[in-house]
Motif scaffolding. Structure first.
Motif, mmCIF file in Angstrom:
data_model
loop_
_atom_site.group_PDB
_atom_site.id
_atom_site.type_symbol
_atom_site.label_atom_id
_atom_site.label_comp_id
_atom_site.label_asym_id
_atom_site.label_seq_id
_atom_site.Cartn_x
_atom_site.Cartn_y
_atom_site.Cartn_z
ATOM 1 N N ALA A 119 0.830 -1.207 0.000
ATOM 2 C CA ALA A 119 0.000 0.000 0.000
ATOM 3 C C ALA A 119 0.866 1.260 0.000
ATOM 4 N N TRP A 120 1.933 1.255 0.774
ATOM 5 C CA TRP A 120 2.864 2.390 0.782
ATOM 6 C C TRP A 120 3.466 2.592 -0.605
ATOM 7 N N HIS A 121 3.936 1.524 -1.214
ATOM 8 C CA HIS A 121 4.543 1.629 -2.541
ATOM 9 C C HIS A 121 3.523 2.119 -3.576
ATOM 10 N N GLU A 122 2.286 1.655 -3.460
ATOM 11 C CA GLU A 122 1.245 2.127 -4.388
ATOM 12 C C GLU A 122 1.024 3.633 -4.234
ATOM 13 N N SER A 123 1.113 4.132 -3.021
ATOM 14 C CA SER A 123 0.940 5.575 -2.814
ATOM 15 C C SER A 123 2.053 6.382 -3.461
ATOM 16 N N LEU A 124 3.185 5.704 -3.761
ATOM 17 C CA LEU A 124 4.337 6.356 -4.393
ATOM 18 C C LEU A 124 4.370 6.122 -5.895
ATOM 19 N N ARG B 206 2.541 -0.301 -8.712
ATOM 20 C CA ARG B 206 1.272 -1.014 -8.897
ATOM 21 C C ARG B 206 1.495 -2.506 -8.664
#
Length: 249
Positions: free
Chosen positions: A204-209, A212
């Motif tokens: 989820a953190w990586h998706e916010s950055l 995908r």
């Protein structure tokens, strides 16, 4: 003797800044000024500890490759050739080498000692970029196992997944090494694995950055960074790199 190892993150030159805005954030590092004849190299420098991640701008979609810091570069070149590698380029402080199965890597003369700590995401989940997975076509898999064992002197260990073998990298080194047998009609390459205390939270953190999800694995999650570079989130311990009882990689 291999005294330190590196994980090079190779990303397209025309999207370099975008790629490493992401990778410096998720690894808790800052990018040094770019170097090289074409400004193609940079180091991801941690706040505490010695660097072990580096960036390379490339002319294709990119991937990853390992570098091995050695005590005696000339002896390491000779050993690599004796193990079946091809020497592609020689320089005073490093050599570009290709394994029998087509994996490019470098022998270098740097020296690190202190592995940086894992990184905490905004919700407290902990992760560390800590493994390179060599992706190997099936016809080359056995030869690559023999090559990497002979070159490094590190033994192999099976995992619960028959398509994987793990090199037992000494714990004083920052980058674990996994070898994966791919399916038919595949080509040699490599990708990054990240050890996570909570895969879903880190994803989820990586998706916010800008990353995908690509799809789930057995006990891992396949991701793509903002420029399309594929990597995996795994449930290994981010502090020790050790696999959990249910992890295959």
């Amino acid at each position: 003797m291999i005294r330190w190892n590196w994980l090079y993150i190779d990303r397209p030159a025309d999207r370099f800044d975008e790629a490493f805005a992401f990778w410096t954030t998720v690894s808790g590092t800052r990018l040094t000024p770019r170097q090289g004849d074409h400004a193609e190299f940079a180091t991801l420098r941690p706040g505490v500890g010695d660097p072990y991640l580096a960036a390379q701008a490339v002319g294709d979609d990119g991937g990853a490759h390992p570098d091995l810091d050695v005590d005696d570069l000339a002896a390491a070149r000779d050993r690599a050739r004796a193990c079946g590698a091809t020497l592609l380029a020689d320089h005073d402080t490093w050599s570009l080498v290709r394994s029998p199965g087509g994996q490019r890597f470098c022998l270098t003369t740097g020296r690190g000692q202190h592995i940086p700590a894992p990184v905490s995401g905004p919700d407290g989940a902990v992760s560390r970029v800590d493994q390179i997975c060599l992706d190997i076509p099936p016809a080359a898999f056995d030869a690559e196992l023999r090559f990497w064992t002979a070159l490094t002197g590190w033994p192999l260990r099976p995992t619960s997944g028959s398509e994987f073998r793990r090199l037992l990298v000494p714990p004083r080194l920052p980058v674990r090494m996994l070898l994966q047998r791919l399916g038919p009609d595949s080509t040699a390459g490599a990708h990054i694995d990240i050890a996570c205390s909570d895969i879903e939270a880190v994803a989820a953190w990586h998706e916010s950055l800008g990353a995908r999800r690509v799809g789930p694995g057995a006990q891992w999650l396949v991701m793509a960074d903002p420029v399309g570079g594929v990597y995996c989130l795994t449930d290994r311990d981010p502090f020790t790199g050790k696999v959990t009882r249910r992890s295959r990689r």
